[in-house]
Design an enzyme around this catalytic site. Structure first.
Site, PDB file in Angstrom:
ATOM      1  N   LYS A 131      36.384  45.383  33.632  1.00 17.54           N
ATOM      2  CA  LYS A 131      36.626  43.965  33.875  1.00 17.54           C
ATOM      3  C   LYS A 131      36.278  43.127  32.631  1.00 17.54           C
ATOM      4  O   LYS A 131      35.610  43.602  31.720  1.00 17.54           O
ATOM      5  CB  LYS A 131      35.817  43.496  35.096  1.00 17.54           C
ATOM      6  CG  LYS A 131      36.143  44.277  36.358  1.00 17.54           C
ATOM      7  CD  LYS A 131      37.620  44.249  36.705  1.00 17.54           C
ATOM      8  CE  LYS A 131      37.982  44.967  37.995  1.00 17.54           C
ATOM      9  NZ  LYS A 131      37.862  46.430  37.973  1.00 17.54           N
TER      10      LYS A 131
HETATM   11  C1  PLP Z   1      42.013  44.273  42.963  1.00 21.05           C
HETATM   12  C2  PLP Z   1      40.736  45.077  42.989  1.00 21.05           C
HETATM   13  N1  PLP Z   1      39.856  44.875  43.981  1.00 21.05           N
HETATM   14  C3  PLP Z   1      38.694  45.550  44.044  1.00 21.05           C
HETATM   15  C4  PLP Z   1      38.362  46.478  43.091  1.00 21.05           C
HETATM   16  C5  PLP Z   1      37.081  47.235  43.209  1.00 21.05           C
HETATM   17  O1  PLP Z   1      36.113  46.735  42.337  1.00 21.05           O
HETATM   18  P1  PLP Z   1      34.695  47.473  42.220  1.00 21.05           P
HETATM   19  O2  PLP Z   1      34.908  48.708  41.408  1.00 21.05           O
HETATM   20  O3  PLP Z   1      33.793  46.487  41.548  1.00 21.05           O
HETATM   21  O4  PLP Z   1      34.254  47.771  43.597  1.00 21.05           O
HETATM   22  C6  PLP Z   1      39.239  46.728  42.039  1.00 21.05           C
HETATM   23  C7  PLP Z   1      38.884  47.691  40.991  1.00 21.05           C
HETATM   24  O5  PLP Z   1      39.338  47.690  39.911  1.00 21.05           O
HETATM   25  C8  PLP Z   1      40.460  46.012  41.984  1.00 21.05           C
HETATM   26  O6  PLP Z   1      41.362  46.251  41.018  1.00 21.05           O
END
Ligand code: PLP
Length: 320
Positions: A131
């Site tokens: 990110k």
């Molecule tokens: C649109 C979206 N939502 C949620 C997530 C999950 O994020 P995390 O890895 O912080 O749980 C991602 C992961 O890249 C994502 O692309």
């Protein structure tokens, strides 16, 4: 703070559950983490298509997906772009639904000069390593609707009345309902805080890198993303002709030492998505995005020299 965006979305699912189980509307073009927490807590996913420019949920299709069972809408700020939140808000208010933002990609991005993450009743953020700002793994839940504050507090206090007890409003500190443990350590905070404090500078560097790719591809044989207002430059993608060309492109770039991953497999076509959910309307853009998009390398600290190598390799692929 939460250990991940997935964990923050799980809290959203628990909050939604306090209003009763039912259906939740999602864009099909998204990460499994957007949908999984809701399904695990008993909701049925209803998928709709995306809009071709932002690749976010096509808000005009949400009305068609509504039923008496609908409890909420989860919108994804894909790549730091955003859906039509003005229309979504009207629809949600008119139908007594919670609007949840999956803002995993949206840190530092704006819509009409307002930050993404401020449009939903709640918004889940990610600080995972890919990110714009990151502490390797981490997340946050933004609660914009004050009516949800106490429910979120209780759920994130491991289902206890800790905050009421500390405020002197409860005699015993005790377990009162559903909840979650959401560890986020000081080590993670120490890595993240300076980046949060420099968010504007980080976003502007990211956008400069995004613009560097865009100058190379905006009038190219291969299509890039639309240059929409307010983006945080999270993703730069190219849209290949079809899956065969996309796979050939990924293989070619890998041969040059450049990783160009594809993005989401449509959730309504996934094994679990088919088992648990349904798709409403027609799939005009979701499968296209799932089979044709590839992402170019974009990260904090990428240099224009490195980007020029990527651009040269892309050009070689299309000239060969
Ligand atoms: C649109 C979206 N939502 C949620 C997530 C999950 O994020 P995390 O890895 O912080 O749980 C991602 C992961 O890249 C994502 O692309």
């Amino acid at each position: 703070m939460t250990p991940s965006c997935t964990a923050a979305l799980e809290v959203c699912a628990l909050v939604l559950k306090t209003r009763g189980l039912g259906e939740v509307i999602f864009p099909s073009f998204t990460h499994v983490s957007t949908v999984l927490p809701f399904v695990q807590h008993g909701f049925k996913p209803v998928f709709v298509d995306i809009q071709p420019e932002s690749r976010c949920i096509d808000t005009s299709l949400v009305a068609e997906a509504l039923s008496t069972e609908t409890r909420g809408v989860v919108a994804v700020n894909y790549g730091g772009w955003s859906p039509d939140y003005e229309l979504l808000r009207q629809l949600c208010d008119a139908n007594d639904l919670l609007l949840i933002e999956d803002n995993a990609h949206g840190m530092g991005a704006l819509r009409a000069e307002k930050p993404l993450g401020s449009f939903g009743d709640m918004a889940a953020c990610s600080f995972e390593r890919q990110k714009n700002i990151s502490c390797q793994e981490g997340g946050a839940l933004i609660v914009n609707n004050p009516k949800l504050q106490s429910a979120v507090q209780e759920l994130t206090d491991l289902g206890t009345n800790k905050s009421a007890f500390l405020a002197g409003e409860a005699v015993h500190y005790q377990w009162v309902g559903s909840g979650a443990k959401l560890p986020f350590t000081e080590w993670q905070a120490a890595v993240l805080l300076p980046q949060l404090e420099s968010l504007d500078a980080i976003t502007s560097a990211r956008k400069s890198a995004w613009n560097h790719y865009h100058r190379a591809f905006e009038n190219h044989a291969v299509e890039g993303p639309a240059n929409l207002e307010g983006s945080n430059g999270h993703v730069y993608y190219l849209k290949l002709k079809d899956q065969t060309e996309r796979d050939a492109f990924i293989a070619y770039m890998a041969g040059q030492g450049i990783e160009t991953p594809f993005h989401y497999y449509p959730q309504h076509l996934s094994t679990a998505g088919q088992a648990y959910g349904r798709f409403v309307g027609s799939d005009q853009y979701t499968s296209e995005a799932g089979t044709q998009l590839v992402r170019l390398p974009l990260f904090q600290g990428i240099t224009t020299e490195l980007q020029d190598e990527v651009i040269a390799a892309v050009n070689q692929f299309f000239n060969s």
